[in-house]
Design a protein around this motif. Structure first.
Motif, PDB file in Angstrom:
ATOM      1  N   VAL A   1       0.835  -1.161  -0.014  1.00 38.99           N
ATOM      2  CA  VAL A   1       0.007  -0.120  -0.090  1.00 38.99           C
ATOM      3  C   VAL A   1       1.039   1.239   0.046  1.00 38.99           C
ATOM      4  CG1 VAL A   1      -1.613   1.382   1.257  1.00 38.99           C
ATOM      5  CG2 VAL A   1      -1.850  -1.183   1.015  1.00 38.99           C
ATOM      6  N   GLY A   2       0.440   2.035  -0.768  1.00 38.36           N
ATOM      7  CA  GLY A   2       1.364   3.592  -0.775  1.00 38.36           C
ATOM      8  C   GLY A   2       0.224   4.670  -1.097  1.00 38.36           C
ATOM      9  N   THR A   3       0.622   5.681  -0.516  1.00 38.03           N
ATOM     10  CA  THR A   3      -0.013   6.903  -0.599  1.00 38.03           C
ATOM     11  C   THR A   3       0.377   7.861  -1.731  1.00 38.03           C
ATOM     12  OG1 THR A   3      -0.744   6.895   1.863  1.00 38.03           O
ATOM     13  CG2 THR A   3      -1.005   9.072   0.397  1.00 38.03           C
ATOM     14  N   ILE A   4      -0.361   8.528  -2.651  1.00 40.79           N
ATOM     15  CA  ILE A   4      -0.150   9.257  -3.717  1.00 40.79           C
ATOM     16  C   ILE A   4       0.142  10.651  -3.353  1.00 40.79           C
ATOM     17  CG2 ILE A   4      -1.051  10.125  -5.984  1.00 40.79           C
ATOM     18  CD1 ILE A   4      -2.717   7.401  -6.512  1.00 40.79           C
TER      19      ILE A   4
ATOM     20  N   VAL B   1      -7.609   0.350  -0.715  1.00 42.01           N
ATOM     21  CA  VAL B   1      -7.841  -0.170   0.845  1.00 42.01           C
ATOM     22  C   VAL B   1      -8.950   0.479   1.569  1.00 42.01           C
ATOM     23  CG1 VAL B   1      -5.555  -1.106   1.332  1.00 42.01           C
ATOM     24  CG2 VAL B   1      -6.466   1.346   1.958  1.00 42.01           C
ATOM     25  N   GLU B   2      -9.865  -0.318   2.218  1.00 40.46           N
ATOM     26  CA  GLU B   2     -11.178   0.158   2.765  1.00 40.46           C
ATOM     27  C   GLU B   2     -10.813   1.309   3.635  1.00 40.46           C
ATOM     28  OE1 GLU B   2     -15.102  -1.513   4.848  1.00 40.46           O
ATOM     29  OE2 GLU B   2     -13.748  -3.001   4.162  1.00 40.46           O
ATOM     30  N   LYS B   3      -9.849   0.944   4.562  1.00 38.45           N
ATOM     31  CA  LYS B   3      -9.448   1.966   5.484  1.00 38.45           C
ATOM     32  C   LYS B   3      -7.910   2.027   5.451  1.00 38.45           C
ATOM     33  CE  LYS B   3     -13.279   0.222   8.564  1.00 38.45           C
ATOM     34  NZ  LYS B   3     -13.653  -0.110   9.898  1.00 38.45           N
ATOM     35  N   LYS B   4      -7.627   3.205   5.999  1.00 39.83           N
ATOM     36  CA  LYS B   4      -6.155   3.576   6.087  1.00 39.83           C
ATOM     37  C   LYS B   4      -5.519   2.718   6.915  1.00 39.83           C
ATOM     38  CE  LYS B   4      -3.354   7.635   6.722  1.00 39.83           C
ATOM     39  NZ  LYS B   4      -2.648   7.779   5.848  1.00 39.83           N
ATOM     40  N   VAL B   5      -4.235   2.314   6.179  1.00 40.25           N
ATOM     41  CA  VAL B   5      -3.255   1.401   6.787  1.00 40.25           C
ATOM     42  C   VAL B   5      -1.698   2.313   6.403  1.00 40.25           C
ATOM     43  CG1 VAL B   5      -4.557  -0.793   6.389  1.00 40.25           C
ATOM     44  CG2 VAL B   5      -2.824   0.053   4.692  1.00 40.25           C
ATOM     45  N   PRO B   6      -0.770   1.651   7.216  1.00 44.40           N
ATOM     46  CA  PRO B   6       0.476   2.259   7.054  1.00 44.40           C
ATOM     47  C   PRO B   6       1.046   2.230   5.727  1.00 44.40           C
ATOM     48  CG  PRO B   6       0.645   0.813   9.046  1.00 44.40           C
ATOM     49  CD  PRO B   6      -0.617   0.515   8.006  1.00 44.40           C
TER      50      PRO B   6
END
Length: 112
Positions: free
Chosen positions: A16-19, A101-106
């Motif tokens: 998982v990554g954040t844009i 993802v449905e909820k925020k993860v690290p």
């Protein structure tokens, strides 16, 4: 469809990554964005090209958490090097809907 073993699956590193940034990619053959994605301390910042312009504006992509394969070799697309493969599913017209993802993860969390 060919079956794979568990060890085959373990070779695919999905994180998982954040844009962080989205830019137009005018040199791509098909409409695409250049993405800058934060995968956390272990993997850091990576870049990717994604043909997701039909369903997503640049503004709505900022801050979105996505799922990407991070252990492919770099791929040159025009004058840009894509360092990961952002995943998604094609809709009825073949346009991509991002895997999120449905909820925020690290950032950097690995798909288990």
């Amino acid at each position: 469809m060919e079956e794979i073993s568990w060890s085959d699956f373990e070779k695919v590193d999905m994180r998982v990554g954040t844009i962080l940034n989205v830019a137009d990619f005018p040199k791509a053959r098909k409409p695409a964005y250049q993405l800058t994605i934060d995968f956390g301390d272990e993997l850091g910042i990576k870049q990717s090209s994604a043909q997701i312009t039909v369903h997503y504006s640049k503004e709505e992509l900022l801050g979105k958490q996505i799922v990407a394969i991070v252990n492919f070799p770099k791929k040159q697309i025009a004058n840009f090097f894509s360092e990961c493969l952002v995943t998604g599913f094609a809709d009825d017209n073949g346009d991509i809907i991002l895997t999120t993802v449905e909820k925020k993860v690290p950032n950097g969390a690995k798909l288990m």
